[in-house]
Design a protein around this motif. Structure first.
Motif, short mmCIF file in Angstrom:
data_model
loop_
_atom_site.label_atom_id
_atom_site.label_comp_id
_atom_site.label_asym_id
_atom_site.label_seq_id
_atom_site.Cartn_x
_atom_site.Cartn_y
_atom_site.Cartn_z
N ALA A 51 45.11 -75.44 37.79
CA ALA A 51 46.52 -75.06 38.00
C ALA A 51 47.46 -76.21 37.64
O ALA A 51 48.50 -76.00 36.98
CB ALA A 51 46.74 -74.63 39.45
N ALA A 52 47.11 -77.43 38.04
CA ALA A 52 47.95 -78.59 37.72
C ALA A 52 47.97 -78.84 36.22
O ALA A 52 49.03 -79.15 35.64
CB ALA A 52 47.45 -79.82 38.46
N ALA A 53 46.81 -78.71 35.56
CA ALA A 53 46.76 -78.91 34.11
C ALA A 53 47.62 -77.87 33.39
O ALA A 53 48.38 -78.21 32.48
CB ALA A 53 45.31 -78.82 33.62
N ARG A 54 47.53 -76.62 33.81
CA ARG A 54 48.35 -75.57 33.18
C ARG A 54 49.85 -75.85 33.38
O ARG A 54 50.65 -75.69 32.46
CB ARG A 54 47.99 -74.20 33.73
CG ARG A 54 46.68 -73.67 33.22
CD ARG A 54 46.34 -72.30 33.82
NE ARG A 54 45.09 -71.79 33.33
CZ ARG A 54 44.94 -71.05 32.24
NH1 ARG A 54 46.01 -70.74 31.52
NH2 ARG A 54 43.76 -70.63 31.86
N VAL A 69 41.08 -73.57 29.82
CA VAL A 69 41.21 -74.99 30.14
C VAL A 69 39.83 -75.55 30.51
O VAL A 69 39.10 -74.94 31.28
CB VAL A 69 42.19 -75.20 31.33
CG1 VAL A 69 42.24 -76.66 31.74
CG2 VAL A 69 43.57 -74.70 30.99
N TRP A 70 39.51 -76.71 29.93
CA TRP A 70 38.32 -77.47 30.31
C TRP A 70 38.80 -78.74 30.99
O TRP A 70 39.66 -79.44 30.47
CB TRP A 70 37.49 -77.84 29.08
CG TRP A 70 36.80 -76.69 28.45
CD1 TRP A 70 35.55 -76.23 28.69
CD2 TRP A 70 37.34 -75.83 27.42
NE1 TRP A 70 35.28 -75.15 27.89
CE2 TRP A 70 36.37 -74.88 27.10
CE3 TRP A 70 38.57 -75.78 26.75
CZ2 TRP A 70 36.56 -73.90 26.14
CZ3 TRP A 70 38.77 -74.80 25.80
CH2 TRP A 70 37.76 -73.87 25.50
N LEU A 71 38.25 -79.05 32.14
CA LEU A 71 38.63 -80.23 32.91
C LEU A 71 37.57 -81.32 32.79
O LEU A 71 36.38 -81.01 32.74
CB LEU A 71 38.81 -79.88 34.38
CG LEU A 71 39.92 -78.89 34.71
CD1 LEU A 71 39.84 -78.48 36.17
CD2 LEU A 71 41.27 -79.48 34.40
N ALA A 80 42.89 -77.87 26.61
CA ALA A 80 43.19 -76.45 26.70
C ALA A 80 43.28 -75.87 25.30
O ALA A 80 43.70 -76.55 24.35
CB ALA A 80 44.52 -76.23 27.43
N ARG A 81 42.89 -74.63 25.18
CA ARG A 81 43.05 -73.93 23.90
C ARG A 81 44.28 -73.05 24.00
O ARG A 81 44.47 -72.31 24.95
CB ARG A 81 41.83 -73.09 23.58
CG ARG A 81 42.00 -72.40 22.25
CD ARG A 81 40.78 -71.72 21.77
NE ARG A 81 41.04 -71.19 20.43
CZ ARG A 81 40.15 -70.60 19.69
NH1 ARG A 81 38.92 -70.46 20.15
NH2 ARG A 81 40.46 -70.14 18.51
N ARG A 129 38.39 -89.82 24.97
CA ARG A 129 36.98 -89.48 25.12
C ARG A 129 36.72 -88.92 26.52
O ARG A 129 36.12 -89.57 27.37
CB ARG A 129 36.11 -90.71 24.87
CG ARG A 129 36.17 -91.14 23.43
CD ARG A 129 35.24 -92.25 23.12
NE ARG A 129 35.35 -92.55 21.69
CZ ARG A 129 35.14 -93.72 21.18
NH1 ARG A 129 34.79 -94.72 21.94
NH2 ARG A 129 35.25 -93.91 19.88
N PRO A 130 37.17 -87.70 26.77
CA PRO A 130 36.94 -87.12 28.10
C PRO A 130 35.51 -86.60 28.25
O PRO A 130 34.87 -86.21 27.28
CB PRO A 130 37.94 -85.96 28.13
CG PRO A 130 38.04 -85.53 26.69
CD PRO A 130 37.93 -86.81 25.90
N ALA A 131 35.03 -86.61 29.47
CA ALA A 131 33.75 -86.01 29.82
C ALA A 131 34.07 -84.63 30.38
O ALA A 131 34.25 -84.45 31.57
CB ALA A 131 33.02 -86.87 30.83
N LEU A 132 34.21 -83.65 29.49
CA LEU A 132 34.63 -82.31 29.89
C LEU A 132 33.47 -81.54 30.51
O LEU A 132 32.38 -81.48 29.93
CB LEU A 132 35.19 -81.54 28.69
CG LEU A 132 36.42 -82.16 28.04
CD1 LEU A 132 36.83 -81.35 26.82
CD2 LEU A 132 37.57 -82.24 29.02
#
Length: 140
Positions: A51-54, A69-71, A80-81, A129-132
């Motif tokens: 929700a915060a990312a969106r 969304v991938w966190l 996010a796509r 370089r996120p660890a999604l």
């Protein structure tokens, strides 16, 4: 003998008044230095959730409908796509920064040691370089 024409000089300001003004000035400088040091402390930002990312991405890209969304596992990034675009959100200091790139680039980015290696101009490789968690991009 001629009388001494030099009378003892009195200071323009008494020594006690001078020392008290010096002490007050020193305390004022210390207070200003302490305020400047406190202003540099960053506030902690909570880890991202979907929700915060969106909401943060909607602030930067209000016209972009977010499909998925991938966190990151540590809550410091999200990808996010949005149609043909990928929207990348990451923590920088005590704020969030958003960047976008073509979805095809994000989907084709290599994964090494559990981290997605995005190629973003102007962004440190460490920050790109996120660890999604659950990263499995759709290639449509």
């Amino acid at each position: 003998m001629a009388p001494d024409s030099r009378a003892p000089e009195e200071p323009a300001i008494p020594i006690t008044a001078f020392l008290s003004q010096l002490a007050v000035s020193g305390v004022a400088v210390l207070v200003i230095v302490a305020l400047a040091a406190a202003a540099r402390l960053s506030r902690s930002t909570p880890p991202l959730n979907e929700a915060a990312a969106r909401a943060l991405l909607a602030d930067d890209y209000p016209d972009a409908p977010i499909d998925r969304v991938w966190l990151a596992g540590d809550g410091d990034a999200a990808l996010a796509r949005s149609g043909a675009r990928a929207l990348y959100l990451f923590r920088l200091g005590d704020a969030w920064v958003a960047r976008d790139l073509a979805w095809t680039e994000a989907a084709a980015a290599p994964v090494c040691d559990g981290r997605l290696h995005l190629s973003l101009s102007g962004v440190s490789p460490r920050l790109a370089r996120p660890a999604l968690a659950g990263w499995a991009p759709e290639t449509m």
